[in-house]
Design a protein around this motif. Structure first.
Motif, PDB file in Angstrom:
ATOM      1  N   ASP A 106      10.566  -4.056  -4.944  1.00 56.41           N
ATOM      2  CA  ASP A 106       9.563  -4.812  -5.681  1.00 56.41           C
ATOM      3  C   ASP A 106      10.239  -5.881  -6.533  1.00 56.41           C
ATOM      4  N   SER A 107       9.484  -6.529  -7.401  1.00 57.20           N
ATOM      5  CA  SER A 107      10.014  -7.638  -8.194  1.00 57.20           C
ATOM      6  C   SER A 107      11.067  -7.189  -9.203  1.00 57.20           C
TER       7      SER A 107
ATOM      8  N   ASN B 117      18.443  -0.666  -9.780  1.00 54.68           N
ATOM      9  CA  ASN B 117      17.418  -1.702  -9.887  1.00 54.68           C
ATOM     10  C   ASN B 117      17.855  -2.790 -10.854  1.00 54.68           C
ATOM     11  N   SER B 118      16.945  -3.640 -11.256  1.00 52.85           N
ATOM     12  CA  SER B 118      17.279  -4.745 -12.160  1.00 52.85           C
ATOM     13  C   SER B 118      17.675  -4.264 -13.545  1.00 52.85           C
ATOM     14  N   PHE B 119      17.292  -3.049 -13.896  1.00 55.67           N
ATOM     15  CA  PHE B 119      17.645  -2.478 -15.202  1.00 55.67           C
ATOM     16  C   PHE B 119      18.904  -1.615 -15.126  1.00 55.67           C
ATOM     17  N   ASP B 120      19.628  -1.727 -13.999  1.00 57.30           N
ATOM     18  CA  ASP B 120      20.889  -1.017 -13.803  1.00 57.30           C
ATOM     19  C   ASP B 120      20.690   0.500 -13.841  1.00 57.30           C
ATOM     20  N   GLU B 121      19.601   0.977 -13.218  1.00 58.45           N
ATOM     21  CA  GLU B 121      19.302   2.413 -13.173  1.00 58.45           C
ATOM     22  C   GLU B 121      19.193   2.859 -11.725  1.00 58.45           C
ATOM     23  N   THR B 122      19.788   4.009 -11.423  1.00 61.47           N
ATOM     24  CA  THR B 122      19.618   4.636 -10.122  1.00 61.47           C
ATOM     25  C   THR B 122      18.302   5.419 -10.116  1.00 61.47           C
ATOM     26  N   PRO B 123      17.796   5.801  -8.949  1.00 56.57           N
ATOM     27  CA  PRO B 123      16.555   6.584  -8.914  1.00 56.57           C
ATOM     28  C   PRO B 123      16.647   7.878  -9.720  1.00 56.57           C
ATOM     29  N   GLN B 124      17.805   8.564  -9.674  1.00 52.64           N
ATOM     30  CA  GLN B 124      17.938   9.801 -10.432  1.00 52.64           C
ATOM     31  C   GLN B 124      17.874   9.541 -11.939  1.00 52.64           C
ATOM     32  N   MET B 125      18.439   8.455 -12.377  1.00 51.16           N
ATOM     33  CA  MET B 125      18.376   8.096 -13.794  1.00 51.16           C
ATOM     34  C   MET B 125      16.929   7.801 -14.214  1.00 51.16           C
ATOM     35  N   VAL B 126      16.200   7.123 -13.352  1.00 52.87           N
ATOM     36  CA  VAL B 126      14.791   6.847 -13.650  1.00 52.87           C
ATOM     37  C   VAL B 126      14.007   8.147 -13.719  1.00 52.87           C
ATOM     38  N   PHE B 127      14.265   9.073 -12.793  1.00 52.11           N
ATOM     39  CA  PHE B 127      13.554  10.346 -12.786  1.00 52.11           C
ATOM     40  C   PHE B 127      13.834  11.131 -14.070  1.00 52.11           C
ATOM     41  N   THR B 128      15.091  11.183 -14.486  1.00 49.67           N
ATOM     42  CA  THR B 128      15.445  11.929 -15.693  1.00 49.67           C
ATOM     43  C   THR B 128      14.785  11.325 -16.927  1.00 49.67           C
TER      44      THR B 128
ATOM     45  N   GLY C 225      13.403  -4.941  -8.503  1.00 48.05           N
ATOM     46  CA  GLY C 225      14.530  -4.390  -7.765  1.00 48.05           C
ATOM     47  C   GLY C 225      14.407  -2.909  -7.472  1.00 48.05           C
ATOM     48  N   ASN C 226      13.203  -2.330  -7.628  1.00 47.16           N
ATOM     49  CA  ASN C 226      12.994  -0.906  -7.360  1.00 47.16           C
ATOM     50  C   ASN C 226      12.741  -0.682  -5.877  1.00 47.16           C
ATOM     51  N   ASN C 227      13.514   0.220  -5.290  1.00 48.90           N
ATOM     52  CA  ASN C 227      13.201   0.626  -3.934  1.00 48.90           C
ATOM     53  C   ASN C 227      12.158   1.750  -3.971  1.00 48.90           C
ATOM     54  N   LEU C 228      11.832   2.292  -2.812  1.00 46.25           N
ATOM     55  CA  LEU C 228      10.770   3.303  -2.740  1.00 46.25           C
ATOM     56  C   LEU C 228      11.130   4.555  -3.526  1.00 46.25           C
ATOM     57  N   LEU C 229      12.416   4.895  -3.587  1.00 43.90           N
ATOM     58  CA  LEU C 229      12.839   6.087  -4.315  1.00 43.90           C
ATOM     59  C   LEU C 229      12.733   5.866  -5.822  1.00 43.90           C
ATOM     60  N   HIS C 230      12.975   4.665  -6.295  1.00 46.95           N
ATOM     61  CA  HIS C 230      12.768   4.353  -7.715  1.00 46.95           C
ATOM     62  C   HIS C 230      11.305   4.581  -8.110  1.00 46.95           C
ATOM     63  N   LEU C 231      10.394   4.178  -7.219  1.00 50.86           N
ATOM     64  CA  LEU C 231       8.964   4.342  -7.512  1.00 50.86           C
ATOM     65  C   LEU C 231       8.568   5.815  -7.494  1.00 50.86           C
ATOM     66  N   ALA C 232       9.188   6.588  -6.602  1.00 51.42           N
ATOM     67  CA  ALA C 232       8.911   8.021  -6.579  1.00 51.42           C
ATOM     68  C   ALA C 232       9.478   8.719  -7.802  1.00 51.42           C
ATOM     69  N   ALA C 233      10.474   8.135  -8.433  1.00 56.96           N
ATOM     70  CA  ALA C 233      11.077   8.729  -9.626  1.00 56.96           C
ATOM     71  C   ALA C 233      10.239   8.520 -10.872  1.00 56.96           C
ATOM     72  N   ARG C 234       9.238   7.644 -10.794  1.00 62.18           N
ATOM     73  CA  ARG C 234       8.380   7.430 -11.946  1.00 62.18           C
ATOM     74  C   ARG C 234       7.491   8.647 -12.196  1.00 62.18           C
ATOM     75  N   LEU C 235       6.998   8.757 -13.421  1.00 62.35           N
ATOM     76  CA  LEU C 235       6.072   9.830 -13.763  1.00 62.35           C
ATOM     77  C   LEU C 235       4.718   9.539 -13.130  1.00 62.35           C
ATOM     78  N   ALA C 236       4.132  10.556 -12.539  1.00 60.71           N
ATOM     79  CA  ALA C 236       2.842  10.394 -11.877  1.00 60.71           C
ATOM     80  C   ALA C 236       1.755  10.076 -12.901  1.00 60.71           C
TER      81      ALA C 236
ATOM     82  N   ILE D 137       0.807  -1.209   0.000  1.00 61.04           N
ATOM     83  CA  ILE D 137       0.000   0.000   0.000  1.00 61.04           C
ATOM     84  C   ILE D 137       0.851   1.275   0.000  1.00 61.04           C
ATOM     85  N   ILE D 138       2.009   1.277   0.684  1.00 57.96           N
ATOM     86  CA  ILE D 138       2.863   2.467   0.692  1.00 57.96           C
ATOM     87  C   ILE D 138       3.522   2.652  -0.674  1.00 57.96           C
ATOM     88  N   GLN D 139       3.999   1.581  -1.258  1.00 55.66           N
ATOM     89  CA  GLN D 139       4.585   1.677  -2.593  1.00 55.66           C
ATOM     90  C   GLN D 139       3.550   2.159  -3.608  1.00 55.66           C
ATOM     91  N   TYR D 140       2.355   1.634  -3.498  1.00 54.04           N
ATOM     92  CA  TYR D 140       1.299   2.036  -4.427  1.00 54.04           C
ATOM     93  C   TYR D 140       0.894   3.489  -4.193  1.00 54.04           C
TER      94      TYR D 140
END
Length: 737
Positions: A485-486, A537-548, A488-499, A454-457
């Motif tokens: 998650d499955s 994560n599993s795709f070899d990306e840091t949270p900042q890379m995901v955000f960009t 390899g994303n931590n909570l910051l990776h999920l926050a880096a996604r587009l809303a 629920i927190i990740q979601y």
């Protein structure tokens, strides 16, 4: 054996050579080969010694019919014959006639055959006359038409199969008219058999249009109408609920008195479907009434509907105005004082002083809160409906949670709340999560099909109220700092996604959207462990890379929006600068040719002009410089968090000041030139001066407010929402009755 297959009414004949008796036991007949045809019945009278053979045949046919019925229909049919003493009292023909009554069309008496075309034209004309007479509401004309054309009240008179009773219920608003029409129908005709081409009874029509008076008359005449279903399987109550006719729905709901009626309508998923239709119409008060008839909640559809339609949370003003501040029990205090005075007379004096002091303090307390209470009384009429809707929704949510917990097996709880809790998170319905999590201990560990809790979601869907649960967790807070998650994303990776798009559309302007995304990223970055900031994560990306990567297009859109806004305001600021600079050089009224001092120097209006013009010039130049600095900025991701919004806020604020001062300077000039000898001109000048200022505030000031609130306003994270108050926890511990 000879048989006739061309006639839909099949008759089986067996010759005597093949069978010694004229009444066979058809064990050799395959039922599906002939039951699909229309069955007709006729009475067979045989010899007494072979009557048992027909009983055997009748039992077999009755078994075929009953075996093909659903569980609910079988229960209704058997209940009809519950008062029969023996099984032999109920024949296959009786069962078939009962099914014909429940689901068949009304049997209309047929007239003797005449010439086809002429007869059809006469009947169509008669039906049209009767339909017109009913719609006019003229009872005498209806009687005359029925007597002249010999049309019955249950005969189909419209193209969609409506009878005269259907038309009367759907068109007339005179209950006595419907009652008179019912009196013309013989008592032995069941109204549940009078249906149109859609299978709707007259009560269905009353439910569709919300005609409560007609529903009362029809139910009083025949209660079987309550359980009658149309071709789509809907009862009149279901139609009234889906049509949002509250009064009619409440009446029909109140008529469900017997256990049979309640079980037929509210048993299993049918009851859940009725409740869902009411919740979808946001009529939570009626939903609470309906919930009292449901014995249990079998699916997650009810909680899902609540999560999707739950009203927004009350703000502080609404919550304050919707509740009472204090309750002072003066009578009880006076009684206590009298009791003490009787027991201790000498202590009365001290007690009296204490009472007077207490009254003085209470008087000051009431005076302090007098204004808020008066404000509360003034505001309450405007918000009482919204407060009541919210209270009804909370009551329904609590009742459903308690019903699930006390009427279901604990091992099946997760099927009732898992999907609804994630839907509530997606809708940011914090109060729904607020109730589900304490009721069901394992709800905090619920996961969706993607494996997110629920927190990740909440982070993925930008549900800040649910995310704030982290600040009130003592046992599980550290788990969320490192959980993955499955992928390899931590909570910051999920926050880096587009809303999600629906959340971004709530924010005006691409620049403010990217700013909100940065605020979420920075918030979660401060919560997770420092190691997670650079973790891949599993795709070899840091949270900042995901955000960009995720916000690349949004940053470009934010740059375009910021530049377009700055360019528009730059032109306005440059124009104001030119105007007020020219006005400072050529002052109104001119100057003394010898000394160069303006002629209106000693006038108050001239002083106002000079001050306003100077303020307008300096503010316009400042605004122009701010907008130019925006146009030459680098527009990096991090600049959208504070730097660029701050420049835009300063530019807009100074432009507003400059425009206001320019209008005031122009008004002072008008008064100096035209109003020296006529003071009445001051009023229209002031009114006209306020017009552009008001327009600017109405059209442009909301953007300034949004920028200031988003950049420097109160944070949406932290301890803004308290998870569970003591009062709410006590309510959750109450027993369920």
């Amino acid at each position: 054996m000879a048989s006739s297959s061309s006639n839909p009414h099949i008759t089986l004949e067996i010759e005597e050579e093949e069978y010694p008796y004229p009444y066979p036991y058809p064990s050799h007949v395959c039922a599906p080969n002939f039951v699909t045809f229309k069955l007709s019945w006729k009475e067979k009278v045989g010899e007494p010694n072979i009557h048992w053979l027909w009983r055997r045949s009748d039992s077999l046919v009755k078994g075929w019919i009953l075996g093909s019925l659903s569980k609910e229909t079988l229960g209704c049919v058997l209940d009809r014959f519950a008062d029969q003493q023996t099984e032999e009292d109920c024949s296959a023909m009786d069962v078939w006639n009962e099914l014909q009554t429940m689901y068949g069309h009304a049997v209309v008496p047929q007239l003797p055959p005449v010439v086809a075309d002429k007869h059809e034209e006469e009947r169509a004309e008669a039906h049209e006359h009767l339909d017109r007479a009913i719609r006019s509401g003229d009872w005498d004309l209806v009687l005359e038409t029925k007597r002249k054309h010999k049309v019955t009240s249950i005969e189909k008179i419209t193209n969609n199969g409506n009878s005269a009773l259907h038309v009367a219920v759907g068109t007339t608003q005179k209950p006595q008219f419907i009652l008179n029409l019912l009196n013309l129908i013989p008592e032995n005709i069941r109204l549940s058999a009078v249906r149109n081409s859609d299978g709707n009874t007259p009560l269905h029509v009353a439910a569709i249009i919300g005609y409560t008076e007609a529903a009362k008359i029809l139910v009083e005449r025949n209660r079987d109408l309550l359980l009658a279903k149309n071709k789509e399987g809907h009862t009149s109550l279901a139609i009234a609920l889906s049509s949002m006719h509250t009064e009619t729905s409440q009446f029909l709901l109140a008529q469900m008195n017997t256990d049979k009626e309640k079980d037929t309508l509210f048993y299993g998923t049918s009851g859940d479907e009725l409740l869902v239709s009411v919740i979808s119409s946001k009529n939570f008060h009626l939903a609470n009434d309906l919930m009292r008839h449901l014995k249990r909640v079998d699916t997650d559809a009810v909680l899902m509907a609540i999560a999707q339609n739950f009203p927004p949370e009350l703000n502080k003003v609404e919550a304050y105005a919707g509740t009472e501040i204090m309750h002072y029990k003066g009578a009880e205090f006076l009684q206590t004082f009298c009791d003490v005075s009787k027991l201790h007379p000498r202590a009365c004096c001290c007690l009296l002083l204490t009472v007077l002091l207490g009254l003085f303090i209470w008087g000051i307390f009431y005076v302090i809160f007098l204004f808020p209470r008066m404000l509360k009384m003034l505001v309450r009429p405007f918000i009482i409906k919204r407060v009541q809707v919210h209270a009804d929704a909370m009551e329904l949510l609590e009742t459903v949670c308690r019903r699930i917990k006390h009427k279901n097996d604990p091992s099946s709880f997760h099927r009732c709340y898992t999907n609804p809790i994630f839907e509530a998170i997606r809708e940011n319905a914090y109060e729904v999560v607020h109730w589900i999590v304490p009721f069901f201990k394992n709800a905090i560990w619920s996961t969706n099909k993607d494996g997110h809790n629920i927190i990740q979601y909440a982070v993925i869907n930008r549900s800040e109220k649910v995310y704030n649960l982290l600040y009130h967790m003592s046992d599980h807070k550290n788990i969320y700092r490192t959980i993955k998650d499955s992928s390899g994303n931590n909570l910051l990776h999920l926050a880096a996604r587009l809303a999600p798009t629906n959340k971004l559309n709530l924010i005006s302007g691409a620049a403010l959207q990217i700013q909100s995304e940065l605020q979420w990223f920075k918030e979660v970055e401060g919560f997770v462990c420092p190691l997670n900031i650079k973790q891949k994560n599993s795709f070899d990306e840091t949270p900042q890379m995901v955000f960009t990567r995720e916000h690349k297009e949004l940053v470009i859109e934010g740059e375009k929006w910021m530049k377009a806004t700055a360019e528009s305001y730059t032109i306005t600021a440059a124009l104001i600068t030119t105007i007020v600079f020219a006005a400072a050089i050529t002052v109104p009224g001119g100057s003394n040719q010898e000394t160069g001092i303006p002629l209106f120097t000693n006038h108050t209006a001239f002083t106002i002009f000079a001050i306003s013009d100077a303020i307008s010039l300096f503010a316009a130049v400042t605004s122009l410089l701010m907008f130019l600095s925006i146009l030459t900025a680098r527009f990096a991701e991090q600049d959208f968090l504070f730097k660029l919004p701050t420049k835009l806020i300063i530019g807009l604020a100074t432009l507003f000041i400059s425009t206001t001062a320019m209008i005031i300077a122009f008004g002072a000039t008008l008064y100096l030139v035209f109003g020296q000898r006529n003071s009445r001109i001051l009023t229209p000048i002031v009114v006209l001066t306020c017009l552009p200022i008001t327009s600017f505030v109405t059209l442009q000031f909301p953007l300034i407010i949004d920028l200031v609130s988003a950049t420097y306003g109160r944070r949406i994270f932290g301890k803004k929402y308290v998870a569970y108050s003591k009062d709410s926890l006590e309510r959750m511990k109450r027993p369920f009755y």
